[in-house]
Design a protein around this motif. Sequence first.
Motif, PDB file in Angstrom:
ATOM      1  N   VAL A  60      25.724  34.816  41.547  1.00 19.98           N
ATOM      2  CA  VAL A  60      25.107  35.865  42.354  1.00 19.98           C
ATOM      3  C   VAL A  60      25.548  37.230  41.823  1.00 19.98           C
ATOM      4  O   VAL A  60      26.673  37.388  41.361  1.00 19.98           O
ATOM      5  CB  VAL A  60      25.540  35.715  43.841  1.00 19.98           C
ATOM      6  N   ARG A  61      24.620  38.182  41.898  1.00 17.69           N
ATOM      7  CA  ARG A  61      24.926  39.579  41.579  1.00 17.69           C
ATOM      8  C   ARG A  61      24.729  40.383  42.855  1.00 17.69           C
ATOM      9  O   ARG A  61      23.754  40.182  43.584  1.00 17.69           O
ATOM     10  CB  ARG A  61      24.003  40.137  40.488  1.00 17.69           C
ATOM     11  N   VAL A  62      25.647  41.286  43.111  1.00 16.54           N
ATOM     12  CA  VAL A  62      25.561  42.166  44.271  1.00 16.54           C
ATOM     13  C   VAL A  62      25.436  43.585  43.750  1.00 16.54           C
ATOM     14  O   VAL A  62      26.202  44.010  42.885  1.00 16.54           O
ATOM     15  CB  VAL A  62      26.805  42.035  45.180  1.00 16.54           C
ATOM     16  N   VAL A  63      24.445  44.316  44.267  1.00 14.48           N
ATOM     17  CA  VAL A  63      24.242  45.710  43.884  1.00 14.48           C
ATOM     18  C   VAL A  63      24.507  46.561  45.113  1.00 14.48           C
ATOM     19  O   VAL A  63      23.877  46.371  46.152  1.00 14.48           O
ATOM     20  CB  VAL A  63      22.801  45.954  43.378  1.00 14.48           C
ATOM     21  N   LEU A 104      35.136  36.329  42.040  1.00 11.67           N
ATOM     22  CA  LEU A 104      34.630  37.574  41.446  1.00 11.67           C
ATOM     23  C   LEU A 104      34.769  37.498  39.939  1.00 11.67           C
ATOM     24  O   LEU A 104      35.872  37.360  39.404  1.00 11.67           O
ATOM     25  CB  LEU A 104      35.387  38.782  41.992  1.00 11.67           C
ATOM     26  N   LEU A 105      33.649  37.601  39.231  1.00 14.06           N
ATOM     27  CA  LEU A 105      33.645  37.511  37.776  1.00 14.06           C
ATOM     28  C   LEU A 105      33.803  38.872  37.103  1.00 14.06           C
ATOM     29  O   LEU A 105      34.183  38.947  35.948  1.00 14.06           O
ATOM     30  CB  LEU A 105      32.340  36.855  37.296  1.00 14.06           C
ATOM     31  N   GLY A 106      33.496  39.940  37.828  1.00 13.70           N
ATOM     32  CA  GLY A 106      33.624  41.286  37.279  1.00 13.70           C
ATOM     33  C   GLY A 106      32.670  42.229  37.984  1.00 13.70           C
ATOM     34  O   GLY A 106      31.859  41.823  38.812  1.00 13.70           O
ATOM     35  N   ASN A 107      32.804  43.519  37.660  1.00 13.29           N
ATOM     36  CA  ASN A 107      31.901  44.513  38.224  1.00 13.29           C
ATOM     37  C   ASN A 107      31.771  45.704  37.295  1.00 13.29           C
ATOM     38  O   ASN A 107      32.583  45.877  36.382  1.00 13.29           O
ATOM     39  CB  ASN A 107      32.373  44.941  39.622  1.00 13.29           C
ATOM     40  N   GLU A 108      30.737  46.501  37.536  1.00 12.74           N
ATOM     41  CA  GLU A 108      30.461  47.690  36.733  1.00 12.74           C
ATOM     42  C   GLU A 108      30.015  48.826  37.645  1.00 12.74           C
ATOM     43  O   GLU A 108      29.318  48.588  38.625  1.00 12.74           O
ATOM     44  CB  GLU A 108      29.317  47.430  35.752  1.00 12.74           C
ATOM     45  N   LEU A 109      30.411  50.045  37.286  1.00 11.91           N
ATOM     46  CA  LEU A 109      29.891  51.227  37.950  1.00 11.91           C
ATOM     47  C   LEU A 109      28.777  51.773  37.065  1.00 11.91           C
ATOM     48  O   LEU A 109      29.007  52.100  35.901  1.00 11.91           O
ATOM     49  CB  LEU A 109      30.980  52.283  38.130  1.00 11.91           C
ATOM     50  N   ALA A 137      31.190  32.145  47.430  1.00 16.41           N
ATOM     51  CA  ALA A 137      32.396  32.904  47.071  1.00 16.41           C
ATOM     52  C   ALA A 137      32.286  34.348  47.547  1.00 16.41           C
ATOM     53  O   ALA A 137      33.236  34.907  48.094  1.00 16.41           O
ATOM     54  CB  ALA A 137      32.619  32.861  45.566  1.00 16.41           C
ATOM     55  N   PHE A 138      31.105  34.962  47.358  1.00 19.40           N
ATOM     56  CA  PHE A 138      30.905  36.332  47.830  1.00 19.40           C
ATOM     57  C   PHE A 138      31.016  36.393  49.346  1.00 19.40           C
ATOM     58  O   PHE A 138      31.704  37.261  49.893  1.00 19.40           O
ATOM     59  CB  PHE A 138      29.546  36.876  47.374  1.00 19.40           C
ATOM     60  N   GLN A 139      30.371  35.480  50.038  1.00 21.07           N
ATOM     61  CA  GLN A 139      30.375  35.499  51.504  1.00 21.07           C
ATOM     62  C   GLN A 139      31.780  35.265  52.062  1.00 21.07           C
ATOM     63  O   GLN A 139      32.161  35.873  53.069  1.00 21.07           O
ATOM     64  CB  GLN A 139      29.397  34.467  52.055  1.00 21.07           C
ATOM     65  N   LYS A 140      32.552  34.423  51.414  1.00 21.48           N
ATOM     66  CA  LYS A 140      33.930  34.185  51.856  1.00 21.48           C
ATOM     67  C   LYS A 140      34.735  35.472  51.733  1.00 21.48           C
ATOM     68  O   LYS A 140      35.476  35.839  52.653  1.00 21.48           O
ATOM     69  CB  LYS A 140      34.567  33.065  51.041  1.00 21.48           C
ATOM     70  N   TRP A 141      34.594  36.158  50.607  1.00 22.50           N
ATOM     71  CA  TRP A 141      35.309  37.429  50.437  1.00 22.50           C
ATOM     72  C   TRP A 141      34.806  38.467  51.439  1.00 22.50           C
ATOM     73  O   TRP A 141      35.597  39.150  52.079  1.00 22.50           O
ATOM     74  CB  TRP A 141      35.135  37.951  49.009  1.00 22.50           C
TER      75      TRP A 141
END
Length: 105
Positions: free
Chosen positions: A8-11, A41-46, A67-71
């Motif tokens: 999943v990607r979150v924006v 979490l695999l990583g993120n970018e600004l 995994a995202f929802q748990k966090w």
Amino acid sequence: MSGAPGRVRVVLYLRAAEADVPSVEEAYHRISKDLAGTPGLLGNELLREVTDPGAFAVLSAWESLAAFQKWESGSAHRGTTSPLRQYQDGERPRPFALFEVAAEY
């Protein structure tokens, strides 16, 4: 690679006045350091919009929606991400979007 099923990607969409741009960048770096090692979490970018320097997005990559929802439902979520909350883009119907990876190369 022909896909990453379940990823999943979150924006997160952000908007800042020109004078606040350094604060957005500083908050992003502080939050990213705090999130290091977060399970799933695999990583993120600004990302900064090329034609609108006050428009940003944080793109994060997660192993799975679960995994995202748990966090996100955990107690640390709101405190950790609070430095960017004031910059959420209120002109959008929702300040964030979730995307499932459908295909990847």
